[in-house]
Motif scaffolding. Structure first.
Motif, short mmCIF file in Angstrom:
data_model
loop_
_atom_site.label_atom_id
_atom_site.label_comp_id
_atom_site.label_asym_id
_atom_site.label_seq_id
_atom_site.Cartn_x
_atom_site.Cartn_y
_atom_site.Cartn_z
N ARG A 1 0.28 4.90 -2.01
CA ARG A 1 0.11 5.90 -0.97
C ARG A 1 0.41 6.99 -1.67
O ARG A 1 -0.08 8.17 -1.25
CB ARG A 1 0.01 5.44 0.01
CG ARG A 1 0.13 6.52 0.83
CD ARG A 1 -0.67 6.32 2.89
NE ARG A 1 0.39 5.14 3.09
CZ ARG A 1 1.97 5.75 3.39
NH1 ARG A 1 1.69 6.52 3.71
NH2 ARG A 1 2.74 5.22 4.23
N ARG B 1 1.21 -1.06 -0.51
CA ARG B 1 -0.14 0.01 -0.09
C ARG B 1 1.37 0.95 0.07
O ARG B 1 0.28 2.07 -0.48
CB ARG B 1 -0.71 0.31 0.95
CG ARG B 1 -2.38 -1.11 1.47
CD ARG B 1 -3.12 -0.96 2.87
NE ARG B 1 -2.12 -1.78 3.50
CZ ARG B 1 -2.22 -1.36 5.17
NH1 ARG B 1 -3.52 -1.32 5.23
NH2 ARG B 1 -0.98 -2.30 5.97
N THR B 2 1.99 1.57 0.97
CA THR B 2 3.43 2.26 0.77
C THR B 2 3.23 2.91 -0.94
O THR B 2 3.11 4.17 -0.60
CB THR B 2 4.00 1.76 0.89
OG1 THR B 2 4.17 0.94 2.11
CG2 THR B 2 5.49 3.44 1.58
#
Length: 259
Positions: free
Chosen positions: A201, A197-198
């Motif tokens: 984002r 998810r980094t």
């Protein structure tokens, strides 16, 4: 112009400090009589998501991956499978890489080559150019406020730089330093954990902040379906472990690129 490495925690600090001890006594290589290397940025600007495929034998998180691989053979297979650039690890202890690997890859393929190492001293930038690299890796968690200075060194040497970040503060520093290619690493280099998810984002944050440069997602991608979360936001993806350990490097790259 040496970063303060005592502040860098975990495995990242350990590797960076060892690398500094190895390179700080080296002499700057003579100005290389080499043609200008192909640009990483040009490869990343091609339509779709560009694959940067990594020549990788081992890592602190995975241990042995493909220790016996021949760098040039693997690079040629990656390119045949649609890779638009090659990343070559040259750190010898934790990743079993070498400068000779980079030389051999540069001679074997005509795509851009990233020198993947822990850049902690200016001499490494000059080394990268002398070895035939197109770009160097600059890790913001290592260089801190010196990131801008190392970007200038790379530009002066005729190199591009992949500026790597993992969190919001590092992204802000990369943006303020003037990075043109930002790599978002899903791997936390302190504890080696991965959170995919980094990249989305921080990629969205970079675009919202007005970044019009190139974005590369790094770490944790094992199949093409996982790349869908990057489409329309990122320009490239850097994949190492899953490709290198496949032992069918052309097919593994082709599965990711669709070539």
């Amino acid at each position: 112009m040496i970063p303060e490495l005592s502040r860098v925690p975990g495995v990242l600090g350990e590797i960076s400090r060892r690398r500094l001890r190895e390179v700080e006594g080296l002499q700057v290589p003579a100005e290389p009589v080499l043609p200008s290397p192909p640009l990483l940025s040009q490869a990343l600007r091609l339509p779709g998501l560009s694959l940067i495929a990594e020549v990788k034998r081992k890592s602190p998180s995975q241990g042995e991956i493909a220790v016996a691989l021949e760098a040039a053979e693997v690079a040629r297979a990656y390119v045949a499978g649609g890779a638009r650039a090659i990343s070559v690890l040259t750190e010898p202890h934790y990743f079993a890489g070498s400068d000779q690997d980079l030389r051999e890859v540069r001679a074997a393929v005509d795509v851009p080559v990233l020198r993947k190492d822990f850049t902690v001293h200016p001499v490494q930038v000059a080394e990268a150019r002398a070895l035939g690299a197109s770009a160097v890796l600059l890790i913001v968690a290592v260089l801190g406020r010196l990131t801008a200075s190392y970007l200038q060194l790379a530009e002066q040497a005729g190199l591009e730089a992949l500026v790597e970040v993992h969190d919001e503060a590092e992204l802000e520093l990369a943006l303020s330093a003037g990075a043109r290619i930002i790599g978002v690493n899903n791997r936390n280099l302190i504890d080696l954990s991965i959170d995919r998810r980094t990249a989305p984002r921080l990629g969205r944050m970079a675009r919202a902040a007005g970044f019009r440069g190139l974005l590369v997602a790094e770490s944790g991608y094992n199949d093409k379906a996982q790349l869908q979360e990057l489409e329309g936001l990122f320009d490239g993806v850097l994949i190492g472990t899953s490709l290198a350990r496949s032992h069918n490097w052309q097919a593994a790259a082709s599965q990711m690129t669709g070539v």
